[in-house]
Design an enzyme around this catalytic site. Structure first.
Site, PDB file in Angstrom:
ATOM      1  N   THR A 176      -1.046 -10.775   2.257  1.00  0.00           N
ATOM      2  CA  THR A 176      -0.015 -11.585   2.041  1.00  0.00           C
ATOM      3  C   THR A 176      -0.380 -13.231   2.024  1.00  0.00           C
ATOM      4  O   THR A 176      -1.783 -13.283   2.248  1.00  0.00           O
ATOM      5  CB  THR A 176       0.988 -11.870   3.242  1.00  0.00           C
ATOM      6  OG1 THR A 176       0.495 -12.341   4.219  1.00  0.00           O
ATOM      7  CG2 THR A 176       1.518 -10.364   3.380  1.00  0.00           C
ATOM      8  N   HIS A 185       0.978   5.206  -0.247  1.00  0.00           N
ATOM      9  CA  HIS A 185      -0.325   5.853   0.214  1.00  0.00           C
ATOM     10  C   HIS A 185      -1.488   5.039  -0.135  1.00  0.00           C
ATOM     11  O   HIS A 185      -2.523   4.715   0.471  1.00  0.00           O
ATOM     12  CB  HIS A 185      -0.327   7.143   0.092  1.00  0.00           C
ATOM     13  CG  HIS A 185       0.537   7.984   0.829  1.00  0.00           C
ATOM     14  ND1 HIS A 185       0.626   8.185   2.001  1.00  0.00           N
ATOM     15  CD2 HIS A 185       1.706   8.586   0.489  1.00  0.00           C
ATOM     16  CE1 HIS A 185       1.418   8.804   2.682  1.00  0.00           C
ATOM     17  NE2 HIS A 185       2.274   9.065   1.498  1.00  0.00           N
ATOM     18  N   CYS A 216      10.621  12.028   0.868  1.00  0.00           N
ATOM     19  CA  CYS A 216      11.085  12.814  -0.696  1.00  0.00           C
ATOM     20  C   CYS A 216      11.642  14.171  -0.569  1.00  0.00           C
ATOM     21  O   CYS A 216      12.260  14.798  -1.634  1.00  0.00           O
ATOM     22  CB  CYS A 216       9.816  12.744  -1.548  1.00  0.00           C
ATOM     23  SG  CYS A 216       9.128  11.298  -1.977  1.00  0.00           S
ATOM     24  N   LYS A 239      -3.459  22.287 -30.000  1.00  0.00           N
ATOM     25  CA  LYS A 239      -3.168  20.688 -30.179  1.00  0.00           C
ATOM     26  C   LYS A 239      -1.864  20.542 -29.094  1.00  0.00           C
ATOM     27  O   LYS A 239      -0.859  20.800 -29.392  1.00  0.00           O
ATOM     28  CB  LYS A 239      -2.907  20.456 -31.475  1.00  0.00           C
ATOM     29  CG  LYS A 239      -4.056  20.401 -32.404  1.00  0.00           C
ATOM     30  CD  LYS A 239      -3.725  19.825 -33.973  1.00  0.00           C
ATOM     31  CE  LYS A 239      -2.886  20.962 -34.716  1.00  0.00           C
ATOM     32  NZ  LYS A 239      -2.421  20.459 -35.913  1.00  0.00           N
ATOM     33  N   TYR A 290      -1.001  -8.066   6.215  1.00  0.00           N
ATOM     34  CA  TYR A 290      -0.884  -7.173   5.073  1.00  0.00           C
ATOM     35  C   TYR A 290       0.299  -6.691   4.653  1.00  0.00           C
ATOM     36  O   TYR A 290       1.086  -6.409   5.751  1.00  0.00           O
ATOM     37  CB  TYR A 290      -2.068  -6.005   4.893  1.00  0.00           C
ATOM     38  CG  TYR A 290      -3.453  -6.538   5.210  1.00  0.00           C
ATOM     39  CD1 TYR A 290      -4.484  -6.647   4.077  1.00  0.00           C
ATOM     40  CD2 TYR A 290      -3.929  -7.249   6.119  1.00  0.00           C
ATOM     41  CE1 TYR A 290      -5.732  -6.926   4.213  1.00  0.00           C
ATOM     42  CE2 TYR A 290      -5.299  -7.623   6.581  1.00  0.00           C
ATOM     43  CZ  TYR A 290      -6.154  -7.447   5.402  1.00  0.00           C
ATOM     44  OH  TYR A 290      -7.423  -7.699   5.807  1.00  0.00           O
ATOM     45  N   ALA A 291       0.692  -6.478   3.645  1.00  0.00           N
ATOM     46  CA  ALA A 291       2.089  -5.697   3.358  1.00  0.00           C
ATOM     47  C   ALA A 291       1.781  -4.370   2.420  1.00  0.00           C
ATOM     48  O   ALA A 291       1.286  -4.795   1.329  1.00  0.00           O
ATOM     49  CB  ALA A 291       2.986  -6.676   2.787  1.00  0.00           C
ATOM     50  N   ASP A 312       7.272   0.130   0.389  1.00  0.00           N
ATOM     51  CA  ASP A 312       8.625  -0.215  -0.328  1.00  0.00           C
ATOM     52  C   ASP A 312       8.801  -1.635  -0.263  1.00  0.00           C
ATOM     53  O   ASP A 312       9.391  -2.194  -1.278  1.00  0.00           O
ATOM     54  CB  ASP A 312       9.690   0.644   0.182  1.00  0.00           C
ATOM     55  CG  ASP A 312       9.861   1.916   0.086  1.00  0.00           C
ATOM     56  OD1 ASP A 312       8.710   2.605  -0.800  1.00  0.00           O
ATOM     57  OD2 ASP A 312      10.511   2.826   0.412  1.00  0.00           O
ATOM     58  N   GLN A 322      -6.066   5.959   8.173  1.00  0.00           N
ATOM     59  CA  GLN A 322      -7.326   5.577   7.561  1.00  0.00           C
ATOM     60  C   GLN A 322      -8.189   4.500   8.082  1.00  0.00           C
ATOM     61  O   GLN A 322      -9.289   4.778   8.297  1.00  0.00           O
ATOM     62  CB  GLN A 322      -6.642   4.784   6.088  1.00  0.00           C
ATOM     63  CG  GLN A 322      -6.002   5.533   4.897  1.00  0.00           C
ATOM     64  CD  GLN A 322      -7.345   6.395   4.430  1.00  0.00           C
ATOM     65  OE1 GLN A 322      -8.419   5.975   3.988  1.00  0.00           O
ATOM     66  NE2 GLN A 322      -6.960   7.735   4.277  1.00  0.00           N
TER      67      GLN A 322
END
Length: 443
Positions: free
Chosen positions: A270, A302, A43, A431, A276-277, A280, A19
């Site tokens: 932070t 992300h 994952c 519905k 920055y953090a 997890d 990014q």
């Protein structure tokens, strides 16, 4: 030219690097990671072990050479950042191959150190074949053991996401599986009545479950449980939880929140505005209550990477909080959730009512339909949606996605009946279950 150092090159760290480069073509970006692989789909690891995913390299999303050639980002694997020298705006880096150390300077530092699997102190863990599943190397170790040793039985400690996904995948390989779980119900982020549906599905598929039980001792081919039961087993997988990797941050004097993660503001900063953090190890706040919250899942990581990159490149976008939207597959059932559970609502002393709709995923007269149960918690006074959960054979994900979007957009529970959702017999009903939850809340 601004210089950014990123600690950790898996989901959050790799995304942050990409990014930053997308929004700033000139920035000097360096990523340090202590592992030998980067940017892999964590994952997917249970499904590689279960050989549902046949090529383990397919979950590797990128490598340092690709980052260097395509994005001009310097990725250094097997390099560990061992110290943050905040006053000098430098980090101390150790080359894990050579043991040598050097300093590197930064204008902004992004911490994405992830977490480590919790390994409880149990007698005999050093004797038996005991594994955790937290890294690409962990996945390879379990997969190699199964392929080479041909085990017949596995014991899994912990019935969260990894524990349940591993149970399914090991059964897929033909192993016998026992799950040992400390709490009275599996998958504690579900309400207990819905977790019982998963419990029954596991047992239907031959997985034996021992709740309110822990492993007390491990021998080479046996585990003894707190109930006095002994299980003959070939190996054990510990999946009782995740500890955020915060030692580096703590040693640097960064603030650690009550959830155990590195405390951040709405821009992922932070208490040091240059640091920055994300991921997890970071603590944010709950979308609904504003209370501290940590969600160690891929989607928040992300998103946090994007927000940190936006802030560093001069386009601050504030984060509105975490819902913890998540889903998993357990044999023929899917379970998804967003927002607060019954337990969380009670613990926080919130006023709430619940609507439950049990019905079909799509038209009952259409041959391909499944049962599902949808629960929605809401505040009866303000009509705010507090959370929702769904368990069923199909269509679970789209119902929770719709409700997560409704919560984020500030819709009331009454608005659910008014949503104009897709309908044709193979997909839904006139519905939809989401609409039905709204009708029932009004009624």
């Amino acid at each position: 030219m601004k210089k950014v150092i990123i600690v950790g090159g898996v989901g959050g760290g790799a995304t942050a690097a990409g990014q930053l480069r997308f929004y700033d073509k000139e920035m000097d970006i360096t990523v340090y990671d202590r592992d030998s692989t980067m940017s892999y789909a964590a994952c997917g690891t249970p499904y590689v072990i279960g050989e549902v995913i046949e090529d383990e390299t397919s979950i590797l999303m990128a490598d340092p050479e690709q980052f260097r050639q395509k994005k001009n980002i310097d990725v250094r694997l097997e390099h560990e950042v061992v110290e943050i020298l905040r006053s000098e705006k430098k980090v101390r880096v150790r080359n894990l191959k050579t043991g040598g150390e050097f300093n590197d300077s930064y204008d902004a530092l992004i911490l994405s150190p992830g977490g480590s699997a919790i390994m409880p102190e149990i007698e005999g863990t050093e004797k038996g074949n005991v594994f955790t599943l937290r890294s690409y190397g962990d996945m390879q170790a379990i997969h190699d053991y199964i392929q080479n040793q041909k085990p017949a039985h596995a014991t899994i400690s912990g019935a969260g996401f990894i524990g349940l996904e591993m149970a399914e995948n090991l059964k897929h390989l033909g192993l016998e599986v026992d799950i040992v779980h400390k709490s009275s119900a599996i998958l504690s982020i579900l309400d207990e009545d819905l977790s019982q549906l998963l419990h029954a599905e596991l047992e239907k598929n031959g997985v034996r479950i021992h709740t309110e039980t822990v492993i007390e001792k491990i021998d080479e081919r046996n585990v003894r449980l707190s109930t006095g039961t002994s299980l003959d087993t070939d190996f054990v997988i510990m999946s009782i939880g995740l500890k955020p990797n915060t030692v580096l941050a703590e040693n640097a004097g960064l603030s650690i929140g009550e959830t155990g993660g590195i405390r951040t503001n709405e821009f992922m900063q932070t208490n040091d505005e240059s640091i920055y953090a994300i991921g997890d190890a970071s603590e944010n706040f709950d979308f609904i209550t504003g209370d501290p919250k940590r969600v160690p899942l891929a989607v928040p990581a992300h998103r946090q990477a994007f927000l940190a990159a936006q802030h560093i490149t001069g386009n601050p976008i504030p984060k509105k909080g975490l819902l913890g939207t998540s889903i998993l597959k357990v044999f023929e059932l899917d379970a998804a959730m967003t927002g607060l559970t019954e337990t969380a609502i009670k613990e926080k002393g919130l006023t709430a009512k619940t609507v439950i709709h049990s019905g079909n995923s799509n038209a009952g007269y259409y041959p391909d339909h499944e049962k599902l149960t949808l629960k929605v918690h809401y505040n009866p006074e303000t009509r705010q949606i507090l959370g929702a959960q769904c368990v069923g054979g199909k269509g679970v994900d789209k119902r929770i996605d719709v409700i997560a979007t409704a919560i984020y957009g500030g819709l009331a529970v009454d608005d659910l009946q008014a949503l104009e959702l897709c309908y044709a017999p193979p997909f839904s009903s006139p519905k939809d279950p989401v609409n039905m939850a709204g009708y029932k809340a009004i009624g």
